[in-house]
Design a protein around this motif. Sequence first.
Motif, PDB file in Angstrom:
ATOM      1  N   TYR A   1      31.984 -21.666 -83.197  1.00 59.92           N
ATOM      2  CA  TYR A   1      32.263 -21.787 -81.769  1.00 59.92           C
ATOM      3  C   TYR A   1      33.627 -22.452 -81.617  1.00 59.92           C
ATOM      4  O   TYR A   1      33.832 -23.563 -82.106  1.00 59.92           O
ATOM      5  CB  TYR A   1      31.193 -22.620 -81.056  1.00 59.92           C
ATOM      6  N   LYS A   2      34.565 -21.760 -80.975  1.00 61.67           N
ATOM      7  CA  LYS A   2      35.918 -22.278 -80.717  1.00 61.67           C
ATOM      8  C   LYS A   2      36.590 -22.824 -81.976  1.00 61.67           C
ATOM      9  O   LYS A   2      37.282 -23.827 -81.938  1.00 61.67           O
ATOM     10  CB  LYS A   2      35.899 -23.352 -79.635  1.00 61.67           C
ATOM     11  N   GLY A   3      36.370 -22.162 -83.098  1.00 62.08           N
ATOM     12  CA  GLY A   3      36.994 -22.582 -84.349  1.00 62.08           C
ATOM     13  C   GLY A   3      36.219 -23.647 -85.102  1.00 62.08           C
ATOM     14  O   GLY A   3      36.551 -23.970 -86.232  1.00 62.08           O
ATOM     15  N   TYR A   4      35.190 -24.196 -84.493  1.00 63.11           N
ATOM     16  CA  TYR A   4      34.350 -25.188 -85.163  1.00 63.11           C
ATOM     17  C   TYR A   4      33.247 -24.456 -85.918  1.00 63.11           C
ATOM     18  O   TYR A   4      32.688 -23.474 -85.429  1.00 63.11           O
ATOM     19  CB  TYR A   4      33.757 -26.166 -84.145  1.00 63.11           C
ATOM     20  N   GLU A   5      32.948 -24.920 -87.126  1.00 62.06           N
ATOM     21  CA  GLU A   5      31.991 -24.249 -87.996  1.00 62.06           C
ATOM     22  C   GLU A   5      30.781 -25.148 -88.210  1.00 62.06           C
ATOM     23  O   GLU A   5      30.903 -26.263 -88.712  1.00 62.06           O
ATOM     24  CB  GLU A   5      32.658 -23.953 -89.340  1.00 62.06           C
TER      25      GLU A   5
ATOM     26  N   ASN B   1      33.623 -28.610 -90.314  1.00 56.59           N
ATOM     27  CA  ASN B   1      35.049 -28.461 -90.608  1.00 56.59           C
ATOM     28  C   ASN B   1      35.915 -29.468 -89.854  1.00 56.59           C
ATOM     29  O   ASN B   1      37.018 -29.167 -89.439  1.00 56.59           O
ATOM     30  CB  ASN B   1      35.526 -27.022 -90.395  1.00 56.59           C
ATOM     31  N   LEU B   2      35.401 -30.693 -89.719  1.00 56.63           N
ATOM     32  CA  LEU B   2      36.185 -31.809 -89.204  1.00 56.63           C
ATOM     33  C   LEU B   2      35.500 -33.099 -89.629  1.00 56.63           C
ATOM     34  O   LEU B   2      34.362 -33.096 -90.096  1.00 56.63           O
ATOM     35  CB  LEU B   2      36.359 -31.749 -87.685  1.00 56.63           C
ATOM     36  N   ARG B   3      36.218 -34.205 -89.496  1.00 56.67           N
ATOM     37  CA  ARG B   3      35.665 -35.492 -89.935  1.00 56.67           C
ATOM     38  C   ARG B   3      34.719 -36.102 -88.906  1.00 56.67           C
ATOM     39  O   ARG B   3      33.789 -36.813 -89.264  1.00 56.67           O
ATOM     40  CB  ARG B   3      36.797 -36.459 -90.266  1.00 56.67           C
ATOM     41  N   ASP B   4      34.963 -35.869 -87.606  1.00 59.11           N
ATOM     42  CA  ASP B   4      34.061 -36.381 -86.585  1.00 59.11           C
ATOM     43  C   ASP B   4      32.691 -35.718 -86.751  1.00 59.11           C
ATOM     44  O   ASP B   4      32.578 -34.642 -87.328  1.00 59.11           O
ATOM     45  CB  ASP B   4      34.599 -36.096 -85.179  1.00 59.11           C
ATOM     46  N   VAL B   5      31.662 -36.373 -86.233  1.00 55.17           N
ATOM     47  CA  VAL B   5      30.299 -35.859 -86.394  1.00 55.17           C
ATOM     48  C   VAL B   5      29.843 -35.180 -85.105  1.00 55.17           C
ATOM     49  O   VAL B   5      29.831 -35.793 -84.040  1.00 55.17           O
ATOM     50  CB  VAL B   5      29.321 -36.991 -86.761  1.00 55.17           C
ATOM     51  N   ILE B   6      29.504 -33.899 -85.207  1.00 56.33           N
ATOM     52  CA  ILE B   6      28.940 -33.132 -84.103  1.00 56.33           C
ATOM     53  C   ILE B   6      27.662 -32.493 -84.639  1.00 56.33           C
ATOM     54  O   ILE B   6      27.702 -31.753 -85.625  1.00 56.33           O
ATOM     55  CB  ILE B   6      29.897 -32.031 -83.600  1.00 56.33           C
ATOM     56  N   THR B   7      26.529 -32.788 -84.002  1.00 56.50           N
ATOM     57  CA  THR B   7      25.258 -32.211 -84.427  1.00 56.50           C
ATOM     58  C   THR B   7      24.639 -31.417 -83.288  1.00 56.50           C
ATOM     59  O   THR B   7      25.027 -31.579 -82.118  1.00 56.50           O
ATOM     60  CB  THR B   7      24.272 -33.312 -84.875  1.00 56.50           C
TER      61      THR B   7
ATOM     62  N   LYS C   1      40.868 -31.329 -84.436  1.00 52.89           N
ATOM     63  CA  LYS C   1      40.851 -29.871 -84.551  1.00 52.89           C
ATOM     64  C   LYS C   1      40.215 -29.494 -85.890  1.00 52.89           C
ATOM     65  O   LYS C   1      40.267 -30.258 -86.841  1.00 52.89           O
ATOM     66  CB  LYS C   1      42.272 -29.313 -84.513  1.00 52.89           C
ATOM     67  N   PRO C   2      39.610 -28.301 -85.940  1.00 52.98           N
ATOM     68  CA  PRO C   2      39.160 -27.837 -87.253  1.00 52.98           C
ATOM     69  C   PRO C   2      40.338 -27.883 -88.222  1.00 52.98           C
ATOM     70  O   PRO C   2      41.493 -27.815 -87.807  1.00 52.98           O
ATOM     71  CB  PRO C   2      38.717 -26.399 -86.980  1.00 52.98           C
ATOM     72  N   PHE C   3      40.061 -28.027 -89.479  1.00 55.76           N
ATOM     73  CA  PHE C   3      41.096 -28.245 -90.476  1.00 55.76           C
ATOM     74  C   PHE C   3      42.272 -27.296 -90.309  1.00 55.76           C
ATOM     75  O   PHE C   3      42.096 -26.104 -90.069  1.00 55.76           O
ATOM     76  CB  PHE C   3      40.513 -28.130 -91.881  1.00 55.76           C
ATOM     77  N   SER C   4      43.462 -27.853 -90.449  1.00 57.81           N
ATOM     78  CA  SER C   4      44.695 -27.104 -90.209  1.00 57.81           C
ATOM     79  C   SER C   4      45.120 -26.243 -91.390  1.00 57.81           C
ATOM     80  O   SER C   4      45.923 -25.338 -91.240  1.00 57.81           O
ATOM     81  CB  SER C   4      45.835 -28.081 -89.890  1.00 57.81           C
ATOM     82  N   GLY C   5      44.613 -26.564 -92.569  1.00 57.52           N
ATOM     83  CA  GLY C   5      45.066 -25.857 -93.759  1.00 57.52           C
ATOM     84  C   GLY C   5      46.100 -26.650 -94.538  1.00 57.52           C
ATOM     85  O   GLY C   5      46.557 -26.217 -95.588  1.00 57.52           O
ATOM     86  N   HIS C   6      46.458 -27.828 -94.031  1.00 58.55           N
ATOM     87  CA  HIS C   6      47.410 -28.699 -94.717  1.00 58.55           C
ATOM     88  C   HIS C   6      46.667 -29.903 -95.263  1.00 58.55           C
ATOM     89  O   HIS C   6      45.908 -30.538 -94.544  1.00 58.55           O
ATOM     90  CB  HIS C   6      48.487 -29.207 -93.752  1.00 58.55           C
ATOM     91  N   PHE C   7      46.901 -30.204 -96.546  1.00 61.90           N
ATOM     92  CA  PHE C   7      46.350 -31.429 -97.116  1.00 61.90           C
ATOM     93  C   PHE C   7      47.229 -31.862 -98.272  1.00 61.90           C
ATOM     94  O   PHE C   7      47.927 -31.067 -98.881  1.00 61.90           O
ATOM     95  CB  PHE C   7      44.892 -31.268 -97.542  1.00 61.90           C
TER      96      PHE C   7
END
Length: 110
Positions: free
Chosen positions: A6-10, A28-34, A67-73
């Motif tokens: 949903y909106k780039g979130y997995e 696909n992010l550090r924050d917690v969404i359940t 934002k979901p991961f940008s692809g940069h690390f």
Amino acid sequence: MTVMHYKGYEGVVDYDEEAEIFHGEVINLRDVITFQGTSVSELKQALADSVEDYLAYCRERGEEPEKPFSGHFVVRAEPALHRAMFSAAKRAGMSLNKWVTSTLERAVSR
């Protein structure tokens, strides 16, 4: 395990047999969404509602939502490993970035 978007979130979903409910978490992010639900339609709506709640919460606090991961690390490696990877990339005719990316793609697809 099932994956939803949903909106780039997995989100990944598991079933709790004892509670007879599906529960999921955005991964696909550090924050917690359940989110949770008892059917596919409830899960889809719960994922959307949870992401929208997260975005609204960030707006209320005046913060940018993660934002979901940008692809940069950034990867830190010992100098000898860095040199060996650089040499391997050159032998393969690739940039170091492309070589690392293709090596990681092979590793995660196993």
